[in-house]
Scaffold this motif. Structure first.
Motif, mmCIF file in Angstrom:
data_model
loop_
_atom_site.group_PDB
_atom_site.id
_atom_site.type_symbol
_atom_site.label_atom_id
_atom_site.label_comp_id
_atom_site.label_asym_id
_atom_site.label_seq_id
_atom_site.Cartn_x
_atom_site.Cartn_y
_atom_site.Cartn_z
ATOM 1 N N PRO A 1 0.830 -1.203 0.000
ATOM 2 C CA PRO A 1 0.000 0.000 0.000
ATOM 3 C C PRO A 1 0.867 1.256 0.000
ATOM 4 C CG PRO A 1 0.012 -1.016 2.173
ATOM 5 C CD PRO A 1 0.710 -1.969 1.256
ATOM 6 N N HIS A 2 0.435 2.265 -0.721
ATOM 7 C CA HIS A 2 1.095 3.562 -0.714
ATOM 8 C C HIS A 2 0.052 4.605 -0.340
ATOM 9 C CE1 HIS A 2 4.957 2.353 -2.520
ATOM 10 N NE2 HIS A 2 4.231 1.421 -3.108
ATOM 11 N N TYR A 3 0.530 5.685 0.238
ATOM 12 C CA TYR A 3 -0.377 6.678 0.781
ATOM 13 C C TYR A 3 0.035 8.068 0.321
ATOM 14 C CZ TYR A 3 -1.460 2.695 3.703
ATOM 15 O OH TYR A 3 -1.811 1.436 4.131
ATOM 16 N N GLU B 1 2.982 4.922 5.741
ATOM 17 C CA GLU B 1 1.788 4.436 6.431
ATOM 18 C C GLU B 1 1.635 5.042 7.820
ATOM 19 O OE1 GLU B 1 -0.457 0.182 7.373
ATOM 20 O OE2 GLU B 1 1.597 0.199 6.608
ATOM 21 N N ILE C 1 -7.428 6.723 -5.903
ATOM 22 C CA ILE C 1 -7.269 6.865 -4.459
ATOM 23 C C ILE C 1 -8.531 6.439 -3.714
ATOM 24 C CG2 ILE C 1 -5.672 8.789 -4.801
ATOM 25 C CD1 ILE C 1 -7.982 10.636 -3.726
ATOM 26 N N CYS D 1 -5.982 12.967 3.449
ATOM 27 C CA CYS D 1 -5.122 11.814 3.213
ATOM 28 C C CYS D 1 -5.875 10.718 2.471
ATOM 29 C CB CYS D 1 -4.617 11.247 4.539
ATOM 30 S SG CYS D 1 -3.607 12.390 5.476
ATOM 31 N N SER E 1 -4.487 11.069 9.689
ATOM 32 C CA SER E 1 -5.904 10.711 9.606
ATOM 33 C C SER E 1 -6.588 10.791 10.962
ATOM 34 C CB SER E 1 -6.059 9.305 9.026
ATOM 35 O OG SER E 1 -5.500 9.216 7.734
ATOM 36 N N TYR F 1 0.364 8.551 7.453
ATOM 37 C CA TYR F 1 -1.026 8.448 7.011
ATOM 38 C C TYR F 1 -1.948 8.214 8.208
ATOM 39 C CZ TYR F 1 -5.168 6.087 5.069
ATOM 40 O OH TYR F 1 -6.442 5.689 4.774
ATOM 41 N N GLU G 1 3.533 12.040 -1.514
ATOM 42 C CA GLU G 1 3.507 10.681 -0.970
ATOM 43 C C GLU G 1 3.948 10.703 0.486
ATOM 44 O OE1 GLU G 1 4.784 7.320 -3.128
ATOM 45 O OE2 GLU G 1 4.700 8.343 -5.079
ATOM 46 N N ALA H 1 -9.206 8.737 3.266
ATOM 47 C CA ALA H 1 -9.242 8.251 4.644
ATOM 48 C C ALA H 1 -10.483 8.733 5.375
ATOM 49 C CB ALA H 1 -7.985 8.712 5.390
ATOM 50 N N GLU I 1 -5.319 6.486 0.513
ATOM 51 C CA GLU I 1 -4.538 5.335 0.082
ATOM 52 C C GLU I 1 -4.523 5.307 -1.440
ATOM 53 O OE1 GLU I 1 -4.525 0.424 0.369
ATOM 54 O OE2 GLU I 1 -5.878 1.623 1.642
ATOM 55 N N ASN J 1 -13.825 7.350 2.816
ATOM 56 C CA ASN J 1 -13.747 6.153 1.966
ATOM 57 C C ASN J 1 -14.334 6.405 0.579
ATOM 58 O OD1 ASN J 1 -12.500 4.390 3.864
ATOM 59 N ND2 ASN J 1 -14.469 4.184 4.904
#
Length: 262
Positions: free
Chosen positions: A4-6, A69, A48, A35, A76, A72, A66, A51, A37, A54
């Motif tokens: 996963p990248h955020y 985690e 994306i 923010c 959040s 992030y 970027e 956060a 994912e 959703n």
């Protein structure tokens, strides 16, 4: 993607689109500090999942920074929300460039009016106006009226363009109450109010179309008035039939349900 990248929005506003194209419909906007994912990546676009609510969509790869985690999760869960000001200047320390942040934007915890977002240091030239949070639940009328006459904009979430559910979401964010993005999603939250006459300041009223789909939402000011985004953010009378538009001189939205969140 295997890992996963955020990311985090580092612009005042960034459009989130239905497809990976500049010509695609704008679903919503990110505000500074939002923010997300990263689910998928192309040469120019990233898919994306936000956060806060959703919400999925595509943004330009140049419109975010970027983050890892841990940042992030920290941003959040522990961010501050900016309060009702037309804009608040923010200085990017490395270059001296100024960003103008909007009401409802998120910032990390500050020290001496400064904070880091990812690898970048920022500073407010003066103490920023912060949202009241749950300590200010009695100020919902003032927060809602801050957006009066903001033009309607599909997907909008700011004073310079806002839609009905973006309006309710940002106002409630400043009160520390998390709402989902779309009207039909917000209608699934909260506690049901049985009758219009029982409505209180801060309740949300939802309205449906001929097919029974919830397509509109507004904030009750009392059991006879509602503030909502329709053409612009405005105050209209409401009765058991729904909203009576003072512009159109007729009922414009059919009342479906009322929900209580505070």
């Amino acid at each position: 993607m295997n890992d996963p990248h955020y990311g985090v929005c580092h612009l005042s506003l960034a459009p989130v689109r239905a497809e990976a194209s500049d010509k695609s419909e704008i679903l919503t906007y990110l505000l500074f500090g939002d923010c997300f994912e990263v689910l998928e990546r192309t040469e120019k676009w990233v898919l994306i999942l936000t956060a806060y609510d959703n919400y999925a969509g595509w943004i330009d790869i140049k419109q975010f920074a970027e983050i890892g985690e841990s940042l992030y999760a920290d941003y959040s869960e522990r961010s501050l929300t900016l309060g009702p000001a037309v804009y608040q200047p923010l200085i990017k320390e490395q270059t001296g460039e100024i960003l103008y942040l909007l009401a409802g934007s998120s910032i990390p915890t500050m020290q001496d009016n400064s904070f880091c977002l990812g690898c970048t240091e920022y500073r407010f030239p003066a103490r920023p106006t912060l949202a009241p949070g749950r300590d200010g639940l009695d100020s919902i009328n003032m927060l809602a009226r801050f957006f009066l006459h903001a033009p309607y904009l599909w997907g909008g979430r700011s004073l310079f363009g806002i839609d009905c559910s973006g309006f309710t979401q940002v106002v409630f964010k400043m009160l520390g109450v998390k709402l989902k993005r779309d009207a039909w999603q917000q209608a699934e939250q909260g506690k049901l109010v049985n009758f219009l006459q029982e409505a209180k300041e801060g309740d949300l009223a939802f309205f449906d179309n001929e097919e029974g789909r919830i397509t509109h939402v507004g904030i009750m000011l009392n059991d006879q008035e509602i503030i909502h985004a329709s053409g612009r953010v405005k105050v209209d009378p409401i009765d058991d039939q729904g909203i009576y538009s003072t512009d159109l001189k007729r009922h414009s939205h059919k009342l479906r349900i009322i929900k209580r969140f505070i």
